[in-house]
Design an enzyme around this catalytic site. Structure first.
Site, PDB file in Angstrom:
ATOM      1  CE  LYS A  50      16.082 -49.942  -1.021  1.00 16.37           C
ATOM      2  NZ  LYS A  50      17.234 -50.059  -0.180  1.00 16.37           N
ATOM      3  CD  GLN A  94      17.595 -48.897   3.451  1.00 13.31           C
ATOM      4  OE1 GLN A  94      17.141 -49.797   2.583  1.00 13.31           O
ATOM      5  NE2 GLN A  94      18.029 -47.526   3.013  1.00 13.31           N
ATOM      6  CG  ASP A 117      22.188 -53.193  -1.041  1.00 12.17           C
ATOM      7  OD1 ASP A 117      21.505 -52.723  -1.818  1.00 12.17           O
ATOM      8  OD2 ASP A 117      21.810 -53.018   0.130  1.00 12.17           O
TER       9      ASP A 117
END
Ligand code: NAP
Length: 282
Positions: A50, A94, A117
């Site tokens: 990412k 994460q 997200d």
């Protein structure tokens, strides 16, 4: 005859090309912060990917690594701090977190406008209500693949195997919004094969290698394989390799849905930045 391969890497490249163009029109450089707690090897690799993609695209990208022994209180305090930073446009933590840390509480601490997200309840609610949400990246990537290849969604029968908040449920809403007729299956679903054989578009999001066999797929169907399973050191999907002999279109693993997830994260970051800084949305 083998199914036509839906190349997620190619679609991801087209998304990042578009974003790069959008970035040239913005008077600021969007900033993404990824928080990682501990050293889970898969998380280390995902976060690195990412960060690399964001930097290559021209975003400001920062990875914040917290120690394995970080407490829930410390993590929440840090996430609130990052989230309140006006220079930060997108933040994600994460998953998975080392036990006993609770990812839900952490996701809820993120400013919904920076929740790239798309897991904050405000974004989940807006998605279900058809509002202006930040949408979870993997399901958004599925729709993008369909559109890139000009595959019709409206009126089609979609069966999604898997009902997680990460993939199955948001994918169901997105396909429904595009006028598909959607069924969501899970571990308690009876006669799974009878159901999946009715699907014009079959989404596999389970996490069991080769669960979906050729007998379970309608000839000519579009099969989107979200599954990532490590089999003898290699990445494999939820779809049995023989499915390519019956499906019309199929996403490979690797190189299908995976690259799209990162690309859509970049899109969400640019979109979040544009909306928050008043450019009306990318
Ligand atoms: P998850 O939270 O573990 O959910 C799995 C779902 O599959 C659950 O709804 C479960 O049903 C269902 N299931 C389990 N066994 C089943 C069976 N035998 N028949 C039918 N349904 C069954 O997983 P997830 O986070 O959604 O991820 C799914 C897969 O996608 C994993 O392999 C993951 O690594 C992968 N993934 C890939 C990407 C990407 O970028 N490519 C992104 C995210 C996830 P119950 O609800 O009844 O337990």
């Amino acid at each position: 005859m083998a199914a036509e391969r839906l190349d997620g890497r190619e679609v991801a490249r087209s998304v990042t090309r578009e974003l790069a163009e959008t970035l040239t029109t913005l008077p600021f450089k969007p900033q993404l912060v990824v928080v990682r707690v501990g050293e889970d090897p898969a998380s280390v690799a995902y976060v690195r990917g990412k960060d690399r993609t964001a930097t290559q695209l021209g975003l400001t990208s920062r990875v914040e690594v917290l120690g394995e022994s970080t407490t829930q209180r410390e993590l929440l305090a840090r996430v609130l701090e990052i989230s309140a930073d006006p220079e930060v446009d997108g933040i994600l933590v994460q998953d998975p977190l080392p036990p006993p840390l609770d990812i839900r509480a952490v996701q809820e601490a993120i400013d919904p406008a920076k929740d790239v997200d798309g897991f904050h309840p405000v974004n989940v609610g807006r998605l279900w209500n058809g509002g202006r949400a930040l949408v979870p990246c993997t399901p958004a990537g599925l729709i993008r693949i369909m559109d890139f290849y000009g595959l019709e969604i409206a009126g089609k029968r979609v069966v999604i195997v898997g009902r997680s908040s990460l993939v199955g449920k948001p994918a169901a809403v997105l396909f429904l919004q595009r006028d598909a007729t959607v069924t969501v299956a899970h571990s308690k679903t009876r006669s799974l094969g009878t159901l999946t054989r009715e699907a014009d578009i079959l989404v596999a999001a389970v996490g069991r290698h080769a669960l979906l066999t050729r007998e379970m797929v309608k000839p000519g169907a579009v099969v989107l394989d979200v599954g990532i399973n490590r089999v003898e050191g290699k990445l494999r999907g939820d779809v049995h390799p023989e499915v390519t002999e019956v499906a019309g279109y199929l996403t490979p693993v690797p190189g299908g849905v995976g690259p799209m997830t990162v690309a859509m994260l970049m899109q969400n970051t640019v979109m979040a930045a544009s909306r928050r800084r008043g450019d009306g949305g990318a």
